[in-house]
Every structure is written in structure tokens, then in C-alpha cells.
Design an enzyme around this catalytic site. Structure first.
Site: not given
Ligand code: RTP
Ligand code: MG
Length: 135
Positions: A11, A51, A114, A117, A128
Site C-alpha cells: 500500500k 474494495y 496498514n 493487502h 482480485e
């Protein structure tokens, strides 16, 4: 145990911290192989689509805003039990709850920023991977 593929995204926070290599090294040392990869600046539409399962959640706008705040590194990892293995290496969503030695414990700042993913099941991994790399 079956050889699987899973989608991993490094990320914007981790890309900005210059730890792409350190994170990939953890995957490689655990026996996961990078079989597809690219850097990408996601558009709002791409992040919202990715998402979409979370679109009714209160954190959706913050999540999308964060995911488009800088480039991400998108990759497909392959190996035995890759989906669960990647989730174990990542640690809990909230880095404060992540086990010591996990990627999120070591590199993440908050539940929003965070670091990584990872797909959470075979069905989501397939969707995905196709979303970013096609069939
Ligand atoms: P990811 O999809 O990014 O791998 O993360 P995850 O499976 O561990 O967590 P998930 O429940 O799928 O949530 C996706 C991302 O939304 C943010 N989030 N914020 N404020 C909150 O309560 C909250 N809950 C989730 C996190 O950044 C999480 O990675
Ligand atoms: Mg998730």
C-alpha cells in the site's frame, strides 16, 4: 497442500517508506514466489471497484482515499497454501493487534495505513487477480 495464487498489494504508506524490497523478501523467505507485479497509481474508480465489498462500510471513503494517495505495488504470489501464508505474514488488520514479526506489526502505522493487502479466500483471490492482471 495445494499450490495457490493470491493477490498482494504493498500500500502507499509502505511504498513511501521505501520498504517494498523488505516486504517482498519476507514473502520469498516464506516460500512464496512473485509471478506477476507492477507499480500503479490507482484511480478512484479502480480503488472503489477493488474494495467494492466494503462500499457500505463507514471506513470506505477513507480507505479509497488512502489507496489513491500514492503509487501501490501490486503482485501475485504463488506457493503452497499461499492465501493463508500471506495473511499470516501480514498480521492482523490493526497493526496494534498484529503479532510481533508480522509485516503490519513492523511496517504499518494505523488500521488505515496498514502496509499491505492480501486476498482472504480462494474465491476473492481469483477475482482480485483477474481484476488487476486478467485471466
Ligand atoms: P485488506 O483487505 O486490505 O488486506 O485488509 P484486511 O482483509 O485485513 O481487512 P478488511 O476487513 O478487508 O478491510 C479492508 C481495509 O479497510 C480498512 N479498515 N478500516 N476503521 C476500521 O474499522 C477499518 N476496518 C478495516 C483497513 O485498512 C483494511 O486493510
Ligand atoms: Mg480484506
Amino acid at each position: 497442500m495445494a499450490v495457490e495464487r493470491t493477490l498482494s498489494i504493498i500500500k502507499p504508506d509502505a511504498v513511501a517508506k521505501n520498504v517494498i524490497g523488505e516486504i517482498i523478501t519476507r514473502f520469498e523467505k516464506a516460500g512464496l514466489k512473485v509471478v506477476e507485479a507492477r507499480m500503479q497509481q490507482l484511480t478512484r474508480e479502480e480503488a472503489e471497484g477493488f474494495y467494492a465489498v466494503h462500499k457500505e462500510r463507514p471506513f470506505f471513503n477513507d480507505l479509497v482515499g488512502f489507496m489513491i494517495s500514492g503509487p501501490v505495488f501490486i503482485q501475485v504470489l504463488e506457493g503452497e497454501n499461499a492465501i493463508q501464508k500471506n495473511r499470516d505474514l501480514m498480521g492482523a488488520t490493526d497493526p496494534k493487534k498484529a503479532e510481533p514479526g508480522t509485516i503490519r506489526a513492523d511496517f504499518a502505522d494505523s488500521i488505515d495505513a496498514n502496509a499491505v493487502h492480501g486476498s482472504d479466500a480462494p474465491e476473492t483471490a481469483a477475482v482480485e487477480i483477474a481484476y488487476f492482471f486478467g485471466k
